[in-house]
Design an enzyme around this catalytic site. Sequence first.
Site, short mmCIF file in Angstrom:
data_model
loop_
_atom_site.label_atom_id
_atom_site.label_comp_id
_atom_site.label_asym_id
_atom_site.label_seq_id
_atom_site.Cartn_x
_atom_site.Cartn_y
_atom_site.Cartn_z
CD GLU A 125 -1.94 -2.35 0.99
OE1 GLU A 125 -0.87 -2.77 1.47
OE2 GLU A 125 -2.81 -3.12 0.52
CG HIS B 124 -11.51 -7.39 5.69
ND1 HIS B 124 -10.56 -7.99 6.48
CD2 HIS B 124 -11.02 -7.46 4.42
CE1 HIS B 124 -9.55 -8.42 5.71
NE2 HIS B 124 -9.82 -8.09 4.47
#
Lengths: 326, 338
Positions: free
Chosen positions: A60, A129
Amino acid sequence: MAVLAMRDALNQALREEMKRDESVFLLGEDIGLYDGSFKVTRGLMKEFGEKRVLDTPIAEEIIIGTAIGAAMSGLRPVAEMMTVNFIMVAMDQVVNAAAHIRYMFGGGTKVPLVIRTPGGGGHQLGAQHSHSHENWFAHVPGLKVVAPGTPADAKGMLKSAIRDDNPVMFIENEGTYAVKGEVPDGEHLVPLDKNEVKRAGDDITICAHSRMLIVAMDAATELEKDGISAEVVDMRALRPLDMAPVVESVKKTSRLITVEEGWRSYGVGSEIASRVYEEAFDYLDAPVARIGAAEVPAPYNKRLEKIAFPGKADVIVTAKALLGKN
Amino acid sequence: MKVEQRPADSKSKEALTDKASLLNLYREMLLIRRFEEKTAEMYQLAKIGGFCHLNIGEEATIVGTISALRQTDYVYSTYREHGHAIAKGIDPKAVMAELFGKETGTSHGRGGSMHLFSADRRFYGGYAIVGEALPIACGSGYAINYKGTDEIVMSSFGDGATNIGAFHESLNVAKLWHLPIVFVCVNNLYGMGTAVNRASAVTEIWKKACAYDMTSERVDGMDVLAVRRITDQLVAQAREKHEPSLLECVTYRYRGHSMSDPDTYRGKDEIKEWQTRDPILSLGEHMKKQKMLTDEEIERIDEEITAQVEDAVKFAEESPDPDPKDLYRDVYAGEGAA
Ligand SMILES: Cc1ncc(C[n+]2csc(CCOP(=O)(O)OP(=O)(O)O)c2C)c(N)n1
Ligand SMILES: [Mg+2]
């Protein structure tokens, strides 16, 4: 005007902007050959090639960093973070770099960058999540933050975000990708700094963004049946935060509920409430009511999860309570 | 800490032998030295605030690498970047003015010592988060390939930065995507007070590139000609073949980590030993032996440069502070955003 799912409206925006401007390119994990985790980028690698639709490693920090450097060097990157939960690995790049570079370098450069990323829960995905964090980004000067709740706005705001010269956090929601709506063909631009009334009403104001906009609209429909006329303000523009339609609405209804999918504490609703107190205190007949997620890491169990995230019933109960109609 | 040189690095044929080139390197290094000495003085007089990290001792590494670049090549650096900015061609006046926080500074007083910048000179910034600039440098590299132009990117950072994730993510994609980048590790043997061997499982930083199948070299960072020679090769490789590389320059900072570091973690003898290999004195001696320079010339150059640095201070002193009404300027690009 075609009826499109949110994911296809986003896809259309990306395709149109890539056709319009050679300097626009996409990068992210599995956005090319795999067509995107949520299929937002479907078909784009085939159409535009691997240079303009760049599959990255699962890294990321390099995704955001590469996007920043490319933006400073004349391109218009659109980075996809598979979900907002993963962006935490790259928060330094988002906040210390993307948001601050222009100012700390005295205006010597700019960072025209879009970071698209979905948040949202309700799919039994557990604590790592399921969360929504748009308030974190909306806290930071130098970032723009938007969170559209309809396919038309999704298309129009993504196109505007790509053309904007600043880093824009474009917050999507896993729960809305399949939601359908009418979407204007071709050149359809929605400004990044304008909120709007999505449903007119007189008795109470409900403001919400992203998936909670849909929840608020459903709640308003139901409240109507009980003779309560709710006005729904779409807070799609979170930073800069366009308060005008909220303040105007509160002056009419005197009651306000904020709805967000993230935790309430230090949240979007807290900010909206403060500003309403500052700008329209005398018009209020009741304290602002904030609705948000239960302050727990999202639980896996279906029943627990259902009560952890806000829904239509929460909005209805709160509205009636505020109006003394329980 | 003892440094063993990689055998391949034995000083050999210098690429640069002509007097004009050597004199340029000498002047650049001396300018950085005198600038930094003056900076320390100004810091002690409280003309400069915040954190302030000096490049004294590292001049050969800085000048040896950056002098190999074109103006259109990009340089990314850290908070220890006054020298890099000057070597890339930013006027020392604008650098000193930035340290003073003035409107005439490279970043209009909004950045300070750690955030110098110049779009013109393609000095793409000083970054104060360890390792942060490497991924961003990769972005410039990607943009170069995207546009098909022939600039290259130099990304400079410390030994400490090679232990952070961003370093590894960057080397990986630089190799994977054929980015035209030279990564320069300024190995001054310490990250703040922590010696390399107390922070890194691998103390020869060049080896870390092996994991990414990337060209890497270790060079004596006190020898400007050796640094320049190897940098020329790596720059050519980046420009012509779009192959990245890692260059480890072993050097030393004579002063503490920052102006506020009392420097208690290393011996005075160690510092003295490194000073016997001073990059500026060494090049001066070399040029004298080659009959390219005399003691009188050395003295004259020093006077010139000292005057140039004085001018920079005068310029900074006399420059205006930013106007308070401009506090919000440049938070956003474009029409008045909130
Ligand atoms: C991510 C991060 N952690 C910690 C710091 C504090 N810090 C600033 S410089 C430094 C040492 C870095 O050492 P090195 O990379 O070797 O560079 P040098 O200062 O020696 O030039 C540290 C720990 C920081 N700026 N950023
Ligand atoms: Mg170091």
